[in-house]
Design a protein around this motif. Structure first.
Motif, short mmCIF file in Angstrom:
data_model
loop_
_atom_site.label_atom_id
_atom_site.label_comp_id
_atom_site.label_asym_id
_atom_site.label_seq_id
_atom_site.Cartn_x
_atom_site.Cartn_y
_atom_site.Cartn_z
N SER C 31 1.25 8.80 12.77
CA SER C 31 1.63 8.89 11.36
C SER C 31 2.25 7.57 10.89
O SER C 31 2.23 7.25 9.71
CB SER C 31 2.61 10.04 11.13
N ASP C 32 2.76 6.80 11.84
CA ASP C 32 3.39 5.51 11.51
C ASP C 32 2.36 4.52 10.95
O ASP C 32 2.71 3.54 10.31
CB ASP C 32 4.04 4.95 12.78
N TRP C 33 1.08 4.78 11.20
CA TRP C 33 0.02 3.89 10.69
C TRP C 33 -0.27 4.16 9.20
O TRP C 33 -0.99 3.38 8.57
CB TRP C 33 -1.27 4.09 11.49
N THR C 34 0.25 5.28 8.68
CA THR C 34 -0.08 5.63 7.30
C THR C 34 0.38 4.52 6.36
O THR C 34 1.55 4.18 6.32
CB THR C 34 0.58 6.97 6.90
N GLY C 35 -0.58 3.94 5.64
CA GLY C 35 -0.27 2.89 4.68
C GLY C 35 -0.49 1.49 5.22
O GLY C 35 -0.48 0.54 4.45
N ILE C 36 -0.69 1.33 6.52
CA ILE C 36 -0.84 -0.03 7.06
C ILE C 36 -2.02 -0.18 8.04
O ILE C 36 -2.11 -1.17 8.75
CB ILE C 36 0.46 -0.52 7.74
N ALA C 37 -2.93 0.78 8.04
CA ALA C 37 -4.11 0.70 8.93
C ALA C 37 -5.11 -0.32 8.37
O ALA C 37 -5.00 -0.74 7.24
CB ALA C 37 -4.74 2.08 9.07
N PRO C 38 -6.10 -0.72 9.20
CA PRO C 38 -6.97 -1.85 8.84
C PRO C 38 -7.87 -1.64 7.62
O PRO C 38 -8.31 -2.60 7.02
CB PRO C 38 -7.85 -2.03 10.09
N ILE C 39 -8.19 -0.39 7.30
CA ILE C 39 -9.11 -0.11 6.19
C ILE C 39 -8.54 1.10 5.46
O ILE C 39 -8.07 2.04 6.11
CB ILE C 39 -10.51 0.25 6.74
N LEU C 40 -8.56 1.11 4.14
CA LEU C 40 -7.96 2.23 3.42
C LEU C 40 -8.55 3.56 3.85
O LEU C 40 -7.82 4.52 4.12
CB LEU C 40 -8.13 2.05 1.90
N GLU C 41 -9.87 3.63 3.95
CA GLU C 41 -10.51 4.90 4.31
C GLU C 41 -10.09 5.34 5.72
O GLU C 41 -9.90 6.52 5.98
CB GLU C 41 -12.04 4.76 4.25
#
Lengths: 193, 340, 256
Positions: C31-41
């Motif tokens: 959940s910590d990746w929410t908002g900062i992952a490599p691609i919006l989708e």
């Protein structure tokens, strides 16, 4: 304490270190709320290929609201063009501002013919704004009955307004009651002294 | 949490448009007609709409950062789920809005790169700090409440793809707001320490919520392109008043006090006093209130707010770290259709 | 069977603790990746899966509540480090590297799938029913992470190397997933759970098959040491737990 991902982020400015990656193609997504309903255009997304388009569509448009089926197709597919004779799914936007709605299938030699047939069969008497046609073979169809889309295992109320209605009302009632008691006690004290 | 743009465009750009087509376009829009991407539109309309959608999209994905910091610290299973879903919704709103903007002529990559190099802006309110859990509660209640009021009017705009997106977004904002209300009520019905946390966070967020709607109206507000072409259907001051009318009495009913606060450079409150102007005005039917600190607002907009640099740095870091992934899955893409 | 003999309470609670804690902390980290992952989708999708995992954990804590009466939030948030039973792969830091996140997700999702399949055959009906339902969602996770393994493994030289490195780095932690929970033998002997042979082998075969099509390899061995399943956790777990409890622990008895 911040998580590791969010700490020690370099405060970089100026030119970017990375070069731009080519844009992913755009896909159109349609969802069906319940069996018997028409598939409605839910929105679009960018993905490198059909497999990721399907994965991304399921986890985004498929989780926004309950849905039992989902169709995903490359945007390019919906533009009428020459092709082999086959079955087309047709979608009509009845008026500006509306969403494209699936109206049915037609057999046609190409997209333009499919559009004409759709006008004859589904929109003869009615005004419409735009028609999209897509060869059936170019659409990825996800059926919620065999391939899970919407999660039902656990209560999804946490991500819907209705999940909070009752509890919010109860908390307001309790808070107001408590304040009323406090006000009453203050009044009471005043009288005593 | 989301925000609309207060983007300006030079009305003189319209002079280039075919006068007959322009007249027909303006008549269509004035009568409540809607515009779809393939319809004729003046270049100034296209570019203004693009910038509005782009600014809105930027605001969504930067808005995901302050709240994102608290996902791993949310204090119950329900809060953890709800906050993750809320921040995810914001990313989803950003994704949908970038698609809208992209169809008006600018690639997503170009928009993301402009955002992280400071060429384009995002909403000001995300440049303030969230030092406690209660800030998360207040953002969800106040800022999302403000966003719903704002986007409710944007959903009556003139551009089809944008208003469709607003309708979707508003459905999700309704959950954000309800969850926010639940969290605020929980704190205000809780321990003394929780109530104090809530009041302190409220003091930090009341001003940014008022400023959320943008600067005060100018005399010719309705003649400007954004309103003339029905991209915006309510003025900033109208929306702000509507917000105060709704939230001031509600905040007081929970036991919160509406203060006028002075803040330091870190966005933390250094002194406060109850808003001296706050009262229900029987004549106008509205709540009177003290305007937000507009000098401070301008300072933050110019990039000198407490968190501007951190927010952009994280967005930039995320973009750069993700490059190899974007490249890899494009290289690894297959043409094979999935199921059929 | 819907009644559970008292002698099986503690063994079953311990098995459920292992399952739920794995899910909670995997969801917590992802959940910590929410908002900062490599691609919006991809960001949106990964967050959906993280929410599933937290929701699944929640459902297992609720099931534990029907046995022990303990509040699910107290179980999830209110224990000391040595009372958690997750395998430490779930909290092993991904250092904000997507290849790490995918490798961790891959090992865990496949393991969970096979574990849930087995729990679906539990003779205590409430657990069998829940496991069956969650297993249906788990197939979505297996499918999704499979797409990532496929695309990164078949992507370009850079991504192949990054993914293989991540798979190698996480392999020793992955093996610790199959540490046997205390009490599971009592449940086998009592006929509560069915011993269907080596879970490790079944999982490892699945791992190898998926990685094979992507030109990747995993070197996983049967675990030799005792770690997370006995409450013996590493530093990354301690960091994750501190984060998890940060707000909750300011007043564990307050409603939040």
């Amino acid at each position: 304490m911040l998580s590791k991902a969010r700490t020690n982020v370099p405060l970089a400015t100026g030119e970017l270190q990375t070069s731009e990656v080519d844009a992913f193609p755009v896909w159109e997504v349609f969802t069906q709320k319940k069996e018997g309903d028409a598939h409605l255009h839910a929105g679009s997304l960018s993905a490198p290929d059909a497999s990721f388009a399907q994965q991304f569509a399921r986890e985004h448009y498929g989780q926004d609201q309950e849905c039992v089926s989902m169709w995903v197709g490359l945007r390019n597919t919906f533009i009428a063009k020459d092709g082999e004779s086959e079955t087309y799914e047709v979608f009509v936007r009845w008026k500006a501002g509306g969403r494209h709605e699936h109206v049915g299938k037609v057999e046609a030699g190409n997209g333009a013919e499919a559009k004409n047939k759709c006008t004859e069969q589904f929109a003869r008497e009615k005004e419409f704004y735009t028609i999209w046609t897509a060869p059936i073979s170019k659409l990825t169809k996800i059926d919620g009955a065999t391939d899970m889309i919407w999660r039902e295992t656990t209560d999804q109320g946490y991500r819907l307004p209705r999940g909070y209605s009752r509890i919010v009302r109860q908390k307001w009632d309790a808070l107001r009651a408590e304040q009323a008691v406090n006000a009453y006690q203050e009044e009471d004290l005043k009288e005593t002294f | 949490m989301s925000a609309s743009a207060n983007v300006e465009v030079n009305i003189n750009d319209c002079a280039k448009a075919d006068p007959e087509k322009l007249a027909a376009f303006e008549k269509h829009v004035a009568e409540g007609g809607l515009i779809e991407p393939n319809d004729w539109m003046p270049e100034a309309y296209r570019s203004l709409m693009l910038r509005m959608a782009e600014h809105h999209a930027n605001s969504e994905i930067v808005g995901a950062l302050p709240e994102g910091e608290w996902i791993t610290k949310a204090p119950s299973l329900l809060r953890k789920l709800a906050l993750t879903a809320k921040v995810q919704d914001e990313v989803g709103h950003g994704q949908m809005l970038y698609e809208v903007a992209q169809d008006l002529g600018k690639t997503r990559n170009a928009m993301l790169r402009d955002l992280i190099t400071g060429v384009t802006k995002y909403h000001n309110c995300f440049n303030y700090p969230c030092p406690t859990w209660a800030d998360i509660c207040m953002i969800a209640w106040l800022i999302d409440g403000a966003a719903i009021l704002n986007q409710g009017t944007l959903a009556h705009g003139s551009f089809g793809p944008y208003i469709r997106t607003m309708r979707r977004i508003n459905m999700e904002e309704a959950f954000h707001f309800k969850h926010g209300e639940d969290m605020v009520l929980t704190l205000m019905s809780g321990t003394d320490k929780q109530k104090q946390m809530a009041q302190e966070a409220f003091d930090r967020w009341w001003d940014p919520s008022l400023a959320f709607f943008g600067p005060n109206d100018r005399p010719d507000e309705r003649e400007r392109p954004a309103m003339k072409w029905r991209m915006k259907t309510a003025t900033n001051d109208e929306l702000r008043q509507k917000f105060v009318n709704r939230f001031a009495p509600a905040a007081m009913a929970t036991g919160l006090v509406i203060n006028v606060c002075k803040k330091d450079a870190d966005g933390l409150v250094v002194s406060k006093k109850p808003d001296p102007l706050l009262k229900h005005n029987e004549e106008t039917g509205n709540w009177d209130f003290t305007q937000p600190d507009w000098d401070e607002f301008i300072k933050v907009i110019r990039g000198n707010g407490p968190c501007n640099k951190d927010r952009l740095a994280l967005r930039r870091f995320s973009y750069e770290q993700g490059e190899w992934v974007r490249r890899a899955i494009l290289d690894g893409a297959t043409d094979a259709p999935c199921n059929n | 069977m819907s009644e559970l003999n008292k002698q099986f309470h503690e063994p079953l609670l311990n098995v459920l603790r292992c399952v739920a804690d794995d899910k909670l902390f995997l969801g917590h980290r992802n959940s910590d990746w929410t908002g900062i992952a490599p691609i919006l989708e991809a960001d949106i999708a990964f967050s959906s899966l993280a929410q599933d995992d937290i929701a699944h954990a929640s459902a297992f804590y609720e099931l534990m509540n029907t046995i022990s009466g303990e509040d699910p939030d107290q179980i999830a948030f209110g224990r000391t480090a040595d009372a958690y039973r997750c395998a430490d792969i779930v909290t092993k830091s991904d250092d904000f590297n997507w290849a790490n996140a995918i490798a961790r997700q891959f090992y865990c999702n496949l393991y969970d799938y096979h574990r849930l399949l087995r729990l679906s055959n539990c003779t205590w009906a409430p657990l069998a029913t829940l496991a069956k339902r969650i297993c249906a969602e788990q197939t979505v996770h297996v499918d999704h992470v499979g797409s990532w393994i496929d695309h990164l493994g078949n992507g370009n030289d850079d991504s192949k190397q990054r993914l293989q490195t991540a798979l190698d780095d996480y392999a020793p932690y992955a093996s610790m997933l199959s540490e046997k929970p205390d009490g599971i033998d009592t449940l086998f002997e009592g006929g509560i759970l069915i011993d269907e042979g080596c879970l490790f082998t079944q999982w490892k075969e699945h791992v190898d098959t998926v990685l094979g099509t992507a030109g990747m390899k995993a070197h996983i061995d049967i675990p030799s040491a005792r770690g997370g399943r006995t409450g013996n956790h590493d530093d990354d777990f301690a960091l994750s737990l501190t984060e998890l409890q940060e707000v909750f622990s300011t007043d564990p008895l307050a409603a939040w």
